[in-house]
Design a protein around this motif. Sequence first.
Motif, mmCIF file in Angstrom:
data_model
loop_
_atom_site.group_PDB
_atom_site.id
_atom_site.type_symbol
_atom_site.label_atom_id
_atom_site.label_comp_id
_atom_site.label_asym_id
_atom_site.label_seq_id
_atom_site.Cartn_x
_atom_site.Cartn_y
_atom_site.Cartn_z
ATOM 1 N N GLN A 18 7.458 -2.697 -2.104
ATOM 2 C CA GLN A 18 5.544 -3.944 -2.971
ATOM 3 C C GLN A 18 5.690 -4.142 -4.029
ATOM 4 O O GLN A 18 6.492 -3.035 -5.246
ATOM 5 N N VAL A 19 5.691 -5.597 -4.204
ATOM 6 C CA VAL A 19 6.003 -6.249 -5.654
ATOM 7 C C VAL A 19 4.950 -6.535 -6.327
ATOM 8 O O VAL A 19 3.417 -6.654 -5.605
ATOM 9 N N THR A 20 4.320 -6.186 -7.557
ATOM 10 C CA THR A 20 3.631 -6.918 -8.495
ATOM 11 C C THR A 20 3.536 -8.264 -8.632
ATOM 12 O O THR A 20 4.094 -9.128 -7.856
ATOM 13 N N LEU A 56 10.932 3.656 -8.539
ATOM 14 C CA LEU A 56 9.953 2.036 -9.436
ATOM 15 C C LEU A 56 10.961 1.556 -10.552
ATOM 16 O O LEU A 56 11.663 2.103 -11.721
ATOM 17 N N LEU A 57 10.603 0.012 -10.647
ATOM 18 C CA LEU A 57 11.536 -1.246 -11.480
ATOM 19 C C LEU A 57 10.235 -1.879 -11.853
ATOM 20 O O LEU A 57 9.117 -1.434 -11.549
ATOM 21 N N PRO A 58 11.373 -2.259 -12.835
ATOM 22 C CA PRO A 58 9.119 -3.105 -13.525
ATOM 23 C C PRO A 58 8.370 -4.072 -13.315
ATOM 24 O O PRO A 58 6.714 -3.464 -13.488
ATOM 25 N N ASP A 59 8.942 -4.364 -12.186
ATOM 26 C CA ASP A 59 8.128 -5.377 -10.884
ATOM 27 C C ASP A 59 7.949 -4.895 -9.348
ATOM 28 O O ASP A 59 7.206 -5.668 -8.698
ATOM 29 N N HIS A 60 8.124 -3.807 -9.051
ATOM 30 C CA HIS A 60 8.197 -3.489 -8.220
ATOM 31 C C HIS A 60 8.862 -2.323 -7.436
ATOM 32 O O HIS A 60 8.850 -1.885 -8.451
ATOM 33 N N PHE A 61 7.946 -1.840 -6.389
ATOM 34 C CA PHE A 61 9.146 -0.450 -6.391
ATOM 35 C C PHE A 61 9.388 -0.248 -4.737
ATOM 36 O O PHE A 61 8.975 -0.989 -4.230
ATOM 37 N N SER A 153 13.947 7.420 -10.794
ATOM 38 C CA SER A 153 14.016 7.263 -9.289
ATOM 39 C C SER A 153 14.346 8.479 -8.742
ATOM 40 O O SER A 153 14.865 9.963 -9.926
ATOM 41 N N SER A 154 14.061 8.747 -7.540
ATOM 42 C CA SER A 154 14.174 10.077 -7.230
ATOM 43 C C SER A 154 15.767 10.349 -7.091
ATOM 44 O O SER A 154 16.554 11.719 -6.334
ATOM 45 N N ILE A 155 17.036 9.680 -6.843
ATOM 46 C CA ILE A 155 18.033 9.739 -7.183
ATOM 47 C C ILE A 155 18.401 11.289 -7.576
ATOM 48 O O ILE A 155 19.349 11.480 -7.108
ATOM 49 N N HIS A 156 17.994 11.316 -8.867
ATOM 50 C CA HIS A 156 18.455 12.865 -9.459
ATOM 51 C C HIS A 156 18.114 14.408 -8.735
ATOM 52 O O HIS A 156 18.496 14.609 -8.907
#
Length: 183
Positions: A18-20, A56-61, A153-156
């Motif tokens: 999903q993109v902003t 979660l990234l600044p402009d999309h997830f 991130s759920s990588i953790h």
Amino acid sequence: MPNYRRITITGGTYFFTQVTYQRYPWLCGALARSTLRASIEKVREKYPFAIDAFVLLPDHFHCIFTLPEEDSDYATRLRLIKTFVTKTCKDKLKLKTKTTQSRKKRKESNLWQRRYWEHVIRDEEDFARHCDYIYYNPVKHGLCKTPQHWRFSSIHRFIAQGIYPESWGRDRVPDIPMNVGYE
């Protein structure tokens, strides 16, 4: 008007992007993060689903959701998450994006792109490839040097559970096929 065909599988597992709107980078701010988290939890109360992987990234997830055995309606979940975030954040974020006439006519905000990318996860190998794509995405976008350095991130969780080694993605770029995330 286009007729989008989406595959729905009862109890399915899906990859989403999903993109902003206009890729405006508002998602990693404290308000957006807390509102997105609260929105997901609120939607999960009425429409349960498991979040298998998330970044979660600044402009999309990007995320992978698994639906309950008797359910195939991921579209409602995504729509409600976006709606709750929009209602909470639209007046507080003060974005510098213009709302087009088309969006005004449809009473749409300027927070999200209308559409999202979805892909049905076919098997364990497909799941693993999409997790790799999700977790390496912040590095790909130049936001950090290693996946472990990206907070959102759920990588953790995957590392803590022993699914990924602590060094995953540090010493070499993972082998992610070109079509993963776009097929």
